[in-house]
Design an enzyme around this catalytic site. Sequence first.
Site, mmCIF file in Angstrom:
data_model
loop_
_atom_site.group_PDB
_atom_site.id
_atom_site.type_symbol
_atom_site.label_atom_id
_atom_site.label_comp_id
_atom_site.label_asym_id
_atom_site.label_seq_id
_atom_site.Cartn_x
_atom_site.Cartn_y
_atom_site.Cartn_z
ATOM 1 N N LYS A 164 -20.485 -6.396 6.638
ATOM 2 C CA LYS A 164 -19.858 -5.831 5.428
ATOM 3 C C LYS A 164 -19.768 -6.906 4.340
ATOM 4 O O LYS A 164 -20.003 -6.638 3.167
ATOM 5 C CB LYS A 164 -18.446 -5.288 5.744
ATOM 6 C CG LYS A 164 -18.450 -4.030 6.595
ATOM 7 C CD LYS A 164 -17.106 -3.313 6.615
ATOM 8 C CE LYS A 164 -16.157 -3.815 7.644
ATOM 9 N NZ LYS A 164 -15.039 -2.891 7.931
ATOM 10 N N ALA A 207 -18.896 1.722 6.708
ATOM 11 C CA ALA A 207 -18.347 1.130 5.474
ATOM 12 C C ALA A 207 -19.355 0.171 4.833
ATOM 13 O O ALA A 207 -19.408 0.047 3.606
ATOM 14 C CB ALA A 207 -17.036 0.411 5.791
ATOM 15 N N THR A 209 -3.952 4.796 -0.774
ATOM 16 C CA THR A 209 -4.848 5.289 0.278
ATOM 17 C C THR A 209 -5.503 6.619 -0.125
ATOM 18 O O THR A 209 -5.065 7.285 -1.068
ATOM 19 C CB THR A 209 -4.089 5.518 1.601
ATOM 20 O OG1 THR A 209 -3.112 6.528 1.379
ATOM 21 C CG2 THR A 209 -3.420 4.260 2.098
ATOM 22 N N HIS A 213 -8.546 3.484 -2.364
ATOM 23 C CA HIS A 213 -9.333 3.411 -1.136
ATOM 24 C C HIS A 213 -10.450 4.437 -1.245
ATOM 25 O O HIS A 213 -10.191 5.614 -1.495
ATOM 26 C CB HIS A 213 -8.449 3.670 0.079
ATOM 27 C CG HIS A 213 -7.502 2.542 0.349
ATOM 28 N ND1 HIS A 213 -6.772 2.423 1.506
ATOM 29 C CD2 HIS A 213 -7.196 1.448 -0.401
ATOM 30 C CE1 HIS A 213 -6.053 1.308 1.460
ATOM 31 N NE2 HIS A 213 -6.283 0.711 0.297
ATOM 32 N N GLU A 261 0.854 -1.196 0.000
ATOM 33 C CA GLU A 261 0.000 0.000 0.000
ATOM 34 C C GLU A 261 0.883 1.236 0.000
ATOM 35 O O GLU A 261 1.899 1.270 0.670
ATOM 36 C CB GLU A 261 -0.840 -0.033 1.293
ATOM 37 C CG GLU A 261 -1.671 1.207 1.519
ATOM 38 C CD GLU A 261 -2.351 1.217 2.885
ATOM 39 O OE1 GLU A 261 -3.287 0.444 3.097
ATOM 40 O OE2 GLU A 261 -1.936 2.038 3.737
HETATM 41 C C1 FAD Z 1 -6.509 -2.116 5.314
HETATM 42 C C2 FAD Z 1 -6.907 -0.745 5.790
HETATM 43 C C3 FAD Z 1 -6.812 0.346 4.933
HETATM 44 C C4 FAD Z 1 -7.200 1.633 5.359
HETATM 45 N N1 FAD Z 1 -7.091 2.702 4.500
HETATM 46 C C5 FAD Z 1 -7.501 3.932 4.899
HETATM 47 C C6 FAD Z 1 -7.454 5.051 4.025
HETATM 48 O O1 FAD Z 1 -7.025 4.947 2.870
HETATM 49 N N2 FAD Z 1 -7.895 6.254 4.478
HETATM 50 C C7 FAD Z 1 -8.398 6.412 5.744
HETATM 51 O O2 FAD Z 1 -8.813 7.525 6.110
HETATM 52 N N3 FAD Z 1 -8.446 5.368 6.608
HETATM 53 C C8 FAD Z 1 -8.028 4.140 6.212
HETATM 54 N N4 FAD Z 1 -8.092 3.082 7.080
HETATM 55 C C9 FAD Z 1 -8.554 3.330 8.445
HETATM 56 C C10 FAD Z 1 -10.087 3.202 8.587
HETATM 57 O O3 FAD Z 1 -10.733 4.157 7.769
HETATM 58 C C11 FAD Z 1 -10.416 3.440 10.044
HETATM 59 O O4 FAD Z 1 -9.938 2.378 10.832
HETATM 60 C C12 FAD Z 1 -11.854 3.749 10.351
HETATM 61 O O5 FAD Z 1 -11.903 4.269 11.679
HETATM 62 C C13 FAD Z 1 -12.808 2.565 10.268
HETATM 63 O O6 FAD Z 1 -13.011 2.170 8.963
HETATM 64 P P1 FAD Z 1 -13.841 0.839 8.603
HETATM 65 O O7 FAD Z 1 -13.970 0.825 7.161
HETATM 66 O O8 FAD Z 1 -13.270 -0.331 9.290
HETATM 67 O O9 FAD Z 1 -15.271 1.229 9.279
HETATM 68 P P2 FAD Z 1 -16.557 0.398 9.639
HETATM 69 O O10 FAD Z 1 -16.513 -0.975 9.134
HETATM 70 O O11 FAD Z 1 -17.719 1.250 9.273
HETATM 71 O O12 FAD Z 1 -16.460 0.319 11.239
HETATM 72 C C14 FAD Z 1 -16.216 1.478 12.024
HETATM 73 C C15 FAD Z 1 -16.662 1.230 13.467
HETATM 74 O O13 FAD Z 1 -18.075 1.175 13.529
HETATM 75 C C16 FAD Z 1 -18.535 -0.072 14.025
HETATM 76 N N5 FAD Z 1 -19.716 -0.403 13.223
HETATM 77 C C17 FAD Z 1 -19.738 -0.809 11.935
HETATM 78 N N6 FAD Z 1 -21.030 -0.940 11.519
HETATM 79 C C18 FAD Z 1 -21.809 -0.579 12.560
HETATM 80 C C19 FAD Z 1 -23.218 -0.471 12.772
HETATM 81 N N7 FAD Z 1 -24.068 -0.791 11.798
HETATM 82 N N8 FAD Z 1 -23.669 -0.051 13.980
HETATM 83 C C20 FAD Z 1 -22.803 0.274 14.980
HETATM 84 N N9 FAD Z 1 -21.461 0.190 14.837
HETATM 85 C C21 FAD Z 1 -20.966 -0.220 13.646
HETATM 86 C C22 FAD Z 1 -17.370 -1.041 13.853
HETATM 87 O O14 FAD Z 1 -17.391 -2.052 14.832
HETATM 88 C C23 FAD Z 1 -16.177 -0.103 14.046
HETATM 89 O O15 FAD Z 1 -15.919 0.108 15.395
HETATM 90 C C24 FAD Z 1 -7.697 1.807 6.686
HETATM 91 C C25 FAD Z 1 -7.762 0.703 7.557
HETATM 92 C C26 FAD Z 1 -7.376 -0.561 7.126
HETATM 93 C C27 FAD Z 1 -7.457 -1.718 8.075
#
Ligand code: FAD
Length: 317
Positions: free
Chosen positions: A199, A144, A50, A94, A19
């Site tokens: 998801k 997400a 990213t 991303h 990445e």
């Molecule tokens: C491989 C990887 C690449 C990344 N790349 C980037 C990037 O390019 N740019 C950037 O800004 N960040 C990036 N991140 C960081 C990421 O955006 C953060 O960790 C963010 O805080 C959570 O993203 P997520 O997609 O996991 O969110 P989600 O899957 O939406 O989860 C976020 C939180 O909400 C909770 N949740 C999910 N759905 C629900 C629901 N329906 N009700 C209640 N709670 C819920 C989950 O348990 C979690 O605690 C990356 C992370 C990883 C692991």
Amino acid sequence: MKVTEHIAEAKGKTLFSFEIIPPKKGSSIEELYRNIDPLMEFDPPFIDVTTSREEYVYINKGGLLERKITRMRPGTVGICAAIKHKYDVDTIPHVLCGGFTREETEYLLVDCHYLGIENVMALRGDAMKHQRYFEKTSGGHEFASDLVKQIRELGQGKYLHDTVEAGNLADFCIGVAGYPEKHLEAPSLDFDLKKLKHKVDMGADYVVTQMFFRNEAYFEFVEKARAMGITVPIIPGIKPIAVKKHLQLLPQVFKIDLPEDLIAEVEKCKDNKDVRQVGVEWCIQQSRELKEAGVPVLHYYSMGKSDNIKAIARALF
Ligand SMILES: Cc1cc2nc3c(=O)[nH]c(=O)nc-3n(C[C@H](O)[C@H](O)[C@H](O)COP(=O)(O)OP(=O)(O)OC[C@H]3O[C@@H](n4cnc5c(N)ncnc54)[C@H](O)[C@@H]3O)c2cc1C
């Protein structure tokens, strides 16, 4: 090709991927190429790019500070197109919920489709710098999983405000994030895994994990995910420690644990050159064990610098 097709084609062989982050606004893309060039000999089937959250800047206008919103590292899709063109490799932008309306997301996906990009990583995005918690962008998605649903529906011809019956469908392969040590906001790992399952149920095709430094965390995570019915590939994302400050920074930012042995080795180092070497050696051990366990891909967080990733890849691929 789609990530799932690359994995299927590899027939159990572990693939190498990494990445990168876009350069700061005003920088040349050549610097990025200089860091990608040395890694291409390890034949990555795909490279992730990213997207950074937008942030506030304050501009002095005749003594008054005016607040403006800006993105310091723009250009994710452009960089994906440039790299794809230059190296003939699949690139994965991303795509974030934060900072984008659903319409803007749709246009971004349409651009990706025209550029021949077949995979996207669907992420909520981090909170903005001044925010303690993530706040949904007006007109955007909260989680997400909602973004995954939009991308999956687009692949079926369902745009936000109209449906196309047939034709050239933007059918993306969708990656999502998984957290072996749980997401920092999640009340428990089980809760977080249920959200990960959601998801996947919404249409995610594979998972890439947050970095971890103890392989047990990944193995246990995969076991729990499988027990919960998550069957898609779970790609380990790993990163070599590079500077002493990472001992505090990584746990603080990502809420991950560092093993005592690694901490002790880093603490013994006289300078960051030594730390970088310790980071490389630790990452090689981690990678070897993961590869022996048959992980589909070893995905490295390069943070734009490739010398240490190259040293690791040379030992493994
Ligand atoms: C491989 C990887 C690449 C990344 N790349 C980037 C990037 O390019 N740019 C950037 O800004 N960040 C990036 N991140 C960081 C990421 O955006 C953060 O960790 C963010 O805080 C959570 O993203 P997520 O997609 O996991 O969110 P989600 O899957 O939406 O989860 C976020 C939180 O909400 C909770 N949740 C999910 N759905 C629900 C629901 N329906 N009700 C209640 N709670 C819920 C989950 O348990 C979690 O605690 C990356 C992370 C990883 C692991």
